[in-house]
Design a protein around this motif. Structure first.
Motif, PDB file in Angstrom:
ATOM      1  N   PRO A  97      -1.360   1.174 -15.084  1.00  0.00           N
ATOM      2  CA  PRO A  97      -2.241   1.167 -13.908  1.00  0.00           C
ATOM      3  C   PRO A  97      -2.285  -0.214 -13.260  1.00  0.00           C
ATOM      4  CG  PRO A  97      -3.320   2.285 -15.739  1.00  0.00           C
ATOM      5  CD  PRO A  97      -2.049   1.708 -16.274  1.00  0.00           C
ATOM      6  N   GLY A  98      -2.260  -0.234 -11.947  1.00  0.00           N
ATOM      7  CA  GLY A  98      -2.394  -1.488 -11.212  1.00  0.00           C
ATOM      8  C   GLY A  98      -1.090  -2.220 -10.986  1.00  0.00           C
ATOM      9  N   GLU A  99      -0.037  -1.819 -11.684  1.00  0.00           N
ATOM     10  CA  GLU A  99       1.234  -2.542 -11.547  1.00  0.00           C
ATOM     11  C   GLU A  99       2.022  -2.089 -10.326  1.00  0.00           C
ATOM     12  OE1 GLU A  99       2.137  -3.354 -16.300  1.00  0.00           O
ATOM     13  OE2 GLU A  99       3.352  -1.880 -15.229  1.00  0.00           O
ATOM     14  N   VAL A 100       2.750  -3.023  -9.739  1.00  0.00           N
ATOM     15  CA  VAL A 100       3.692  -2.674  -8.684  1.00  0.00           C
ATOM     16  C   VAL A 100       5.098  -3.014  -9.176  1.00  0.00           C
ATOM     17  CG1 VAL A 100       4.464  -3.124  -6.331  1.00  0.00           C
ATOM     18  CG2 VAL A 100       2.016  -3.013  -6.831  1.00  0.00           C
ATOM     19  N   PRO A 126      -3.352   8.794  -4.768  1.00  0.00           N
ATOM     20  CA  PRO A 126      -2.696   9.080  -6.045  1.00  0.00           C
ATOM     21  C   PRO A 126      -2.863   7.941  -7.057  1.00  0.00           C
ATOM     22  CG  PRO A 126      -1.087   8.265  -4.471  1.00  0.00           C
ATOM     23  CD  PRO A 126      -2.397   8.359  -3.730  1.00  0.00           C
ATOM     24  N   ALA A 127      -2.661   8.272  -8.334  1.00  0.00           N
ATOM     25  CA  ALA A 127      -2.671   7.244  -9.380  1.00  0.00           C
ATOM     26  C   ALA A 127      -1.336   6.508  -9.429  1.00  0.00           C
ATOM     27  CB  ALA A 127      -2.970   7.893 -10.723  1.00  0.00           C
ATOM     28  N   LEU A 128      -0.288   7.226  -9.006  1.00  0.00           N
ATOM     29  CA  LEU A 128       1.049   6.623  -8.972  1.00  0.00           C
ATOM     30  C   LEU A 128       1.730   7.010  -7.670  1.00  0.00           C
ATOM     31  CD1 LEU A 128       3.627   5.274 -10.276  1.00  0.00           C
ATOM     32  CD2 LEU A 128       4.173   7.564 -11.146  1.00  0.00           C
ATOM     33  N   ALA A 129       2.175   6.009  -6.918  1.00  0.00           N
ATOM     34  CA  ALA A 129       2.937   6.308  -5.706  1.00  0.00           C
ATOM     35  C   ALA A 129       4.363   5.813  -5.902  1.00  0.00           C
ATOM     36  CB  ALA A 129       2.304   5.625  -4.499  1.00  0.00           C
ATOM     37  N   ILE A 130       5.317   6.739  -5.731  1.00  0.00           N
ATOM     38  CA  ILE A 130       6.723   6.370  -5.791  1.00  0.00           C
ATOM     39  C   ILE A 130       7.225   6.387  -4.355  1.00  0.00           C
ATOM     40  CG2 ILE A 130       8.998   7.028  -6.700  1.00  0.00           C
ATOM     41  CD1 ILE A 130       7.291   8.777  -8.770  1.00  0.00           C
ATOM     42  N   LEU A 131       7.575   5.259  -3.826  1.00  0.00           N
ATOM     43  CA  LEU A 131       7.953   5.190  -2.417  1.00  0.00           C
ATOM     44  C   LEU A 131       9.457   4.988  -2.321  1.00  0.00           C
ATOM     45  CD1 LEU A 131       4.972   2.973  -1.184  1.00  0.00           C
ATOM     46  CD2 LEU A 131       5.159   5.476  -1.242  1.00  0.00           C
ATOM     47  N   GLY A 187      -0.090  -1.446   5.044  1.00  0.00           N
ATOM     48  CA  GLY A 187      -0.719  -0.217   4.543  1.00  0.00           C
ATOM     49  C   GLY A 187      -0.604  -0.119   3.032  1.00  0.00           C
ATOM     50  N   ILE A 188       0.583  -0.420   2.508  1.00  0.00           N
ATOM     51  CA  ILE A 188       0.786  -0.332   1.056  1.00  0.00           C
ATOM     52  C   ILE A 188      -0.095  -1.356   0.337  1.00  0.00           C
ATOM     53  CG2 ILE A 188       2.464  -0.571  -0.831  1.00  0.00           C
ATOM     54  CD1 ILE A 188       4.636   0.320   1.199  1.00  0.00           C
ATOM     55  N   ASN A 189      -0.130  -2.578   0.868  1.00  0.00           N
ATOM     56  CA  ASN A 189      -0.964  -3.617   0.246  1.00  0.00           C
ATOM     57  C   ASN A 189      -2.436  -3.208   0.209  1.00  0.00           C
ATOM     58  OD1 ASN A 189       0.920  -5.526  -0.530  1.00  0.00           O
ATOM     59  ND2 ASN A 189       1.038  -6.389   1.541  1.00  0.00           N
ATOM     60  N   ALA A 190      -2.880  -2.573   1.308  1.00  0.00           N
ATOM     61  CA  ALA A 190      -4.286  -2.170   1.368  1.00  0.00           C
ATOM     62  C   ALA A 190      -4.593  -1.112   0.308  1.00  0.00           C
ATOM     63  CB  ALA A 190      -4.612  -1.636   2.762  1.00  0.00           C
ATOM     64  N   LEU A 191      -3.558  -0.395  -0.121  1.00  0.00           N
ATOM     65  CA  LEU A 191      -3.767   0.681  -1.098  1.00  0.00           C
ATOM     66  C   LEU A 191      -3.540   0.208  -2.547  1.00  0.00           C
ATOM     67  CD1 LEU A 191      -2.061   3.577   0.897  1.00  0.00           C
ATOM     68  CD2 LEU A 191      -4.509   3.275   0.484  1.00  0.00           C
ATOM     69  N   ARG A 192      -3.171  -1.064  -2.681  1.00  0.00           N
ATOM     70  CA  ARG A 192      -3.036  -1.608  -4.042  1.00  0.00           C
ATOM     71  C   ARG A 192      -4.410  -1.761  -4.655  1.00  0.00           C
ATOM     72  NH1 ARG A 192       1.572  -6.351  -4.398  1.00  0.00           N
ATOM     73  NH2 ARG A 192       1.132  -6.276  -6.620  1.00  0.00           N
ATOM     74  N   ARG A 226      -6.566  -1.831  -8.845  1.00  0.00           N
ATOM     75  CA  ARG A 226      -6.424  -1.970 -10.303  1.00  0.00           C
ATOM     76  C   ARG A 226      -6.006  -0.661 -10.976  1.00  0.00           C
ATOM     77  NH1 ARG A 226     -11.855  -4.301 -12.648  1.00  0.00           N
ATOM     78  NH2 ARG A 226     -12.492  -2.490 -11.448  1.00  0.00           N
ATOM     79  N   ASP A 227      -6.351   0.447 -10.333  1.00  0.00           N
ATOM     80  CA  ASP A 227      -6.090   1.737 -10.975  1.00  0.00           C
ATOM     81  C   ASP A 227      -4.776   2.367 -10.543  1.00  0.00           C
ATOM     82  OD1 ASP A 227      -8.593   1.572 -12.194  1.00  0.00           O
ATOM     83  OD2 ASP A 227      -9.541   2.299 -10.343  1.00  0.00           O
TER      84      ASP A 227
END
Lengths: 248, 423
Positions: A26-29, A164-169, A187-192, A194-195
């Protein structure tokens, strides 16, 4: 959260994934980078459950459960989101109606009450601001007549709504001009958070200038041949993939 | 209904049939010459009428079951202005509108045949139309006087009951919309789970500059055989729109002919057939551009499941001198199963040189990429199919102008789709 162990898969008859190991918390990119035909999109589609791909070995656990025992819709309801490289157009299905159906399917699965049309409209308008998508595109049929950039922004909007808990883009940056890339990256950064974990699949490192990953993996010929930090992406930008392909 | 039994049926009923003795005599003679169509005839190549031709469907002698009629009345009949049960006018369920003539054709023929004789049987049609002309007992007569815009839609409801023995109804509709007048009409055929034949004929005159919008909803029972011949004549500058929706019956056939008989007339013909099991729906249309500056738009869509079959045969004729004709015809079919079948056949017969005519036809399945996209967002397989089928149909449904008809259709269609998606 996501544990991929020695994953082998075929696209049609052709072995594409040849032993992938990856753990996402969780929380990792994570960024998965690789040249064309290295297996990037196959990995994305196998995780989302698309037909036409056969898992021939290994396992994937999602929150401790066997991912491959779930239908595509179950995976989505359990919190996995795939951002498509080529989002499809769906004539006759309104964008908002589609998103509401998806949103309520997920809520129902979580045991939450369905949201009515008026409340949903408020929600989606709020989320649309994140990717600067105009109201007009919300009422149009899904992706119909959208520009390449609008389609990708619409993918991020869906991600924002479905939470989602996991987004695969998958190649979300492909075909975007620099302004659209900034909007999508923002947009992606705003959705980052911890979970939420995010897996960015990309050929080019330029998206990673906007969305800074915690880990970068290089996928070549169906295997993750190298993992590192952001500097690895910068190296790839400078040197390309050739220096890593030698060992084949 | 063998040819012989039709002829003896005529002899049996003739003394009691309302009016039009000569016309009926000619019609039964014509039917005798034609007989029921066979697969050897090009126009009937895909549609086998032997289930109708080999079994008797007489006019029913007994009264319909009162409780069933009562039940039907509270549902589909609730909004009707003219109601017909097994082919006969049912005044107890009818509330004819004001400002327009809408009444029982049978009553009118008994009372004042001269009022309708000039309009009836102006075109020949085929064997089924001739049989209707010979045998019809009742139906609707609609007349909208010159310049009158009828605000409320007119609902014509034809109900079949369930009976122990097969039976037939041959309803007849005659509508005359005079110069500059306008009306929306919704014709609905429903009910009855036992075998029966509906053999309808509609004749419609659209006067100069008049506007007519006609929705036809066929959702008869699973053992019904539904035949309809619709003949429309449009005068100069008139506008006619039709929405022909076929959902029910084991076998249905619509022959829709539109004659653009005045300069600058416009027609748009929409159709939707949604079938499953072993159902067959056959739509034959002819648009006859007889005068210049005519416009026609035609869009028929089919959704076919199980081992059902949809037939579309669209003929467009542009007569010599009908210059500046602008015609577009489209037929699209969605096959939901491997056993479903669509036959599509455009026929363009163009005898003028300054015209625009286009046609296109497609037969396809639900796009697996689109289905996956929807499912990857959490939408279940059945719901995704439902969404896509509805999306396919809505192009035709959305154009139905009578709100309550459109809404009921949407509900009915979605219901049907969810039932089928479960199979």
């Amino acid at each position: 959260m996501l544990e991929i162990r020695d994953l082998h898969a075929k696209a049609g008859d052709k072995p594409v994934l040849k032993g992938i190991d990856l753990v996402v918390r969780p929380g990792e990119v994570h960024a998965i980078m690789g040249p064309n035909a290295s297996g990037k999109s196959t990995l994305a589609h196998v995780l989302a459950g698309r037909d036409g791909f056969a898992v021939t070995g290994g396992s994937v656990a999602w929150k401790g459960k066997d991912l491959f025992a779930m239908t595509p819709e179950q995976r989505a309801r359990e919190g996995i989101f795939l951002g498509f490289q080529y989002p499809v157009e769906i004539p006759g299905v309104g964008n908002t109606y589609f998103l509401k159906s998806a949103y309520n399917a997920v809520r129902k699965h979580r045991g939450e009450p369905e949201m009515d049309a008026a409340d949903f409209l408020t929600l989606i308008k709020e989320k649309a601001k994140l990717v600067e998508l105009s109201d007009g595109l919300l009422t149009r049929p899904v992706n119909e007549g959208f520009s390449g950039g609008e389609k990708k922004r619409n993918e991020i909007l869906q991600m924002a709504v479905l939470d989602p808990a996991l987004a695969i883009l998958d190649e979300t940056d492909s075909g975007l001009d620099i302004d659209a890339l900034k909007i999508v990256g923002h947009g992606i950064n705003a959705l980052r958070n911890r979970d939420r974990a995010i897996v960015l699949i990309t050929h080019f490192p330029r998206l990673l200038n906007y969305v800074v990953p915690d880990v970068v993996h290089v996928l070549i010929d169906g295997r993750l041949v190298k993992s590192g930090h952001r500097e690895l992406a910068l190296q790839l930008e400078a040197k390309g993939y050739g220096w890593l392909e030698g060992g084949k | 209904m063998t040819k012989e039994s039709c002829l003896s049926e005529y002899d049996r009923l003739e003394p009691a049939l309302p009016g039009l003795r000569d016309l009926r005599r000619r019609a039964i003679a014509r039917f005798g010459e034609l007989g029921f169509p066979t697969g050897r005839e090009e126009e009937w190549r895909f549609t086998d009428v032997s289930p109708v031709a080999e079994r008797d469907f007489p006019h029913p002698d007994e009264e319909p079951d009162a409780s069933e009629v009562e039940e039907l009345a509270s549902g589909p009949l609730a909004k009707s202005q003219l109601a017909f049960v097994d082919g006969l006018y049912a005044p107890e369920f009818s509330s004819p509108p004001h400002g327009v003539t809408a009444e029982s054709l049978g009553d009118l023929l008994d009372r004042n045949p001269a009022a309708v004789e000039p309009f009836l049987g102006r075109t020949d049609g085929g064997a089924f139309a001739a049989l209707n002309t010979a045998l019809f007992r009742d139906g609707a007569f609609v007349r909208v006087p010159r310049g009158t815009a009828v605000a409320e839609p007119l609902h014509l409801i034809f109900l079949s009951t369930t009976r122990a023995k097969p039976f037939a109804a041959h309803p007849r509709i005659l509508a005359v919309v005079e110069e500059g007048a306008s009306i929306r009409i919704a014709e609905c055929h429903a009910g009855g789970t036992s075998p029966h034949l509906t053999n309808a004929v509609v004749e419609l005159e659209v006067g100069e500059g008049a506007h007519v919008d006609w929705s036809k909803i066929q959702r008869e029972g699973p053992e019904a055989y539904h035949f309809a011949t619709v003949q429309v004549r449009q005068a100069r500058g008139s506008v006619f729109a039709s929405h022909s929706i076929s959902l029910g019956a084991a076998l249905s056939r619509n022959d829709l002919g539109v004659l653009l008989d005045g300069e600058g007339a416009e027609c748009s013909l929409d159709g939707l057939y949604e079938l499953g099991g072993t159902q067959l729906a056959d739509n034959h249309t002819t648009i006859d551009h007889a005068k210049p500056h005519g416009t026609s738009r035609e869009l028929y869509k089919g959704i076919l499941d199980g081992r059902s079959r949809g037939v579309f045969d669209g003929r467009i004729v542009v007569r010599p001198g009908a210059q500046k004709t602008d015609a577009i015809q489209t037929n699209r079919n969605l096959l939901l199963s491997a056993g479903a079948l669509a036959n599509t056949k455009p026929q363009l017969e163009i005898f003028a040189n300054d015209v625009k005519c286009k046609h296109g036809a497609t037969i396809g399945k639900l796009d697996p990429d689109v289905l996956f996209y929807l499912r990857s967002r959490g939408i279940g397989r059945e719901e995704a199919q439902r969404l896509l089928i509805h999306a396919f149909a809505c192009e035709v449904l959305d154009a139905v102008p009578v709100a309550e008809v459109r809404e009921r259709l949407e509900e009915y269609l979605l219901d049907l789709v969810s039932r089928k998606a479960g199979v």
